[in-house]
Design an enzyme around this catalytic site. Structure first.
Site, PDB file in Angstrom:
ATOM      1  N   SER A 172       0.854  -1.180   0.000  1.00  0.00           N
ATOM      2  CA  SER A 172       0.000   0.000   0.000  1.00  0.00           C
ATOM      3  C   SER A 172       0.898   1.241   0.000  1.00  0.00           C
ATOM      4  CB  SER A 172      -0.952  -0.057   1.201  1.00  0.00           C
ATOM      5  OG  SER A 172      -1.985   0.879   1.079  1.00  0.00           O
ATOM      6  N   ASP A 329      -8.836  -5.327  -5.236  1.00  0.00           N
ATOM      7  CA  ASP A 329      -8.363  -4.293  -4.322  1.00  0.00           C
ATOM      8  C   ASP A 329      -9.115  -2.992  -4.610  1.00  0.00           C
ATOM      9  OD1 ASP A 329      -6.924  -2.354  -2.903  1.00  0.00           O
ATOM     10  OD2 ASP A 329      -5.010  -3.376  -3.201  1.00  0.00           O
ATOM     11  N   HIS A 357      -7.434  -5.848  -0.683  1.00  0.00           N
ATOM     12  CA  HIS A 357      -6.250  -5.027  -0.430  1.00  0.00           C
ATOM     13  C   HIS A 357      -5.335  -5.554   0.668  1.00  0.00           C
ATOM     14  CE1 HIS A 357      -3.830  -1.403  -0.191  1.00  0.00           C
ATOM     15  NE2 HIS A 357      -4.107  -1.295   1.101  1.00  0.00           N
TER      16      HIS A 357
END
Length: 380
Positions: A172, A329, A357
């Protein structure tokens, strides 16, 4: 039926899987019957036999569980500026191959479970909380808090721990920071394992905060949106939240932080995880998470251009890299991983077809462990 045997060591037990050999490329095997067998201490037991669904076809090969929980063997605090002091810790093998874990957010901080992606008998595992996050101080502080401050902090920590070079692991926002760091210091990076690619471009911010993701989570979106009165929404909810997250009234900050954090936590898993969503009710966590994240987004990641990370791929093209991306995601949609892959075809892209995610989703965590195992083979 002909069978292919695949086994992967995970001391003290290892998992053996039997797959139908209906294709000569394991990454393209078709659905079919499988048996999962665990061997331990010379004894074997078949745990189950089930049918593989089509969406599993690209993620079941080499699946591994996380390593057992471990505790740090050392920890400390590193003063990196007149304002900021970072918490750091080391676990695993003291003389092993160093790996640095870059957490998400920004502002998310580290957790003990982050140590479990790495073989503790091979890796010297370094975790640290970025400026203002987790156990680092001052809490939720935005002063002297930019991408380039964090890049410099990583170097200061590496030098403090007397580490010549290391594997860099980030997901991320951690993937954003990993790319920025490795492009700045490619000679210090032995490999990259990236997850849930986030290039911090305008279209990514707009997707998540200005209505794109709302098409998938309209119920959660309305709760996030409705904290802001209609006459204050203007052209950007990110800006409207920025005003509240930096209010002189702490209760206004907390309310905005809870709503901001809940929106992201609701969308982080393919199926919302209640424990994850409840993090939003922890005011200390949510304030750092929301304030710092929003601060970076309002300032466009402090990058000189929207495509900065893609424009500088040539600096790291030679570095062995694996990208793990959940097909579904919502926080960091696959368009970013795909754009990075097109700019950098030398990097391996692993698409997890049954995940969103979070690094804690089974398919993603499995592929991350496999990626770290592959790096072990390269690093000896």
């Amino acid at each position: 039926m002909n069978l292919i045997l695949a086994s992967f060591s995970l001391a003290p037990c290892f998992c053996v899987r039997f797959f139908p050999s209906n294709h000569n490329n394991l990454n393209l095997l078709f659905p079919g019957q499988r048996k999962i067998q665990v061997s331990c201490g010379g004894k074997s037991e078949v745990l189950k036999s089930d049918t593989m669904e089509p969406h599993e076809a690209e993620t079941f090969v080499n699946k591994r569980t996380l390593y057992a929980p471990i505790e740090p063997y050392s920890s400390g605090n590193l003063k990196v500026s007149d304002v900021h002091t970072l918490y750091w810790e080391q676990s695993g093998k003291p003389d092993g191959h160093p790996v640095v874990f870059l957490h998400g957010g920004p502002g998310g901080g580290t957790a003990p479970s982050n140590r479990r992606f790495f073989d503790p008998e091979f890796y010297r595992i370094v975790l640290f909380d970025q400026r203002g996050a987790g156990k680092s101080t001052p809490h939720a502080c935005l002063e002297e808090n930019t991408t380039w401050d964090l890049v410099n902090d990583i170097e200061k920590l590496r030098e403090h721990l007397k580490i010549p070079e290391w594997l860099v692991f980030g997901g991320s926002w951690g993937s954003t920071l990993a790319l920025a760091y490795s492009q700045s210091h490619p000679d210090k990076v032995t490999g990259l394992v990236l997850r849930g690619i986030f290039l911090l471009r305008k279209k990514e911010i707009d997707w998540f905060y200005e209505g794109g993701a709302a098409a998938i989570y309209p119920d959660a979106w309305e709760e996030f949106r409705d904290l802001i009165p209609e006459n204050e929404r203007g052209s950007s909810l990110v800006d409207a939240y920025h005003k509240r997250l930096n209010s002189d009234d702490l209760e206004i900050q907390y309310a905005a932080a809870r709503a901001w954090t809940k929106w992201e936590m609701m969308t982080a898993y393919l199926r919302p995880n209640l424990e994850n969503v409840q993090k939003a009710e922890d005011d200390k966590f949510s304030l750092a998470f929301a304030r710092i994240e929003n601060h970076y987004f309002v300032n466009k990641g402090f990058f000189p251009s929207d495509s900065h990370l893609l424009d500088n791929v040539d600096k790291i093209r030679h570095i062995k890299t694996t990208i793990v991306q959940g097909r579904y995601d919502v926080c960091c949609p696959m368009m970013s991983a795909w754009d990075l892959h097109k700019a950098w075809p030398e990097a391996e892209l692993k698409i997890v077809y049954d995940a969103g995610h979070s690094a804690n989703e089974p398919g993603i965590s499995a592929e991350l462990v496999v990626a770290n195992e592959k790096m072990k083979a390269l690093m000896g």
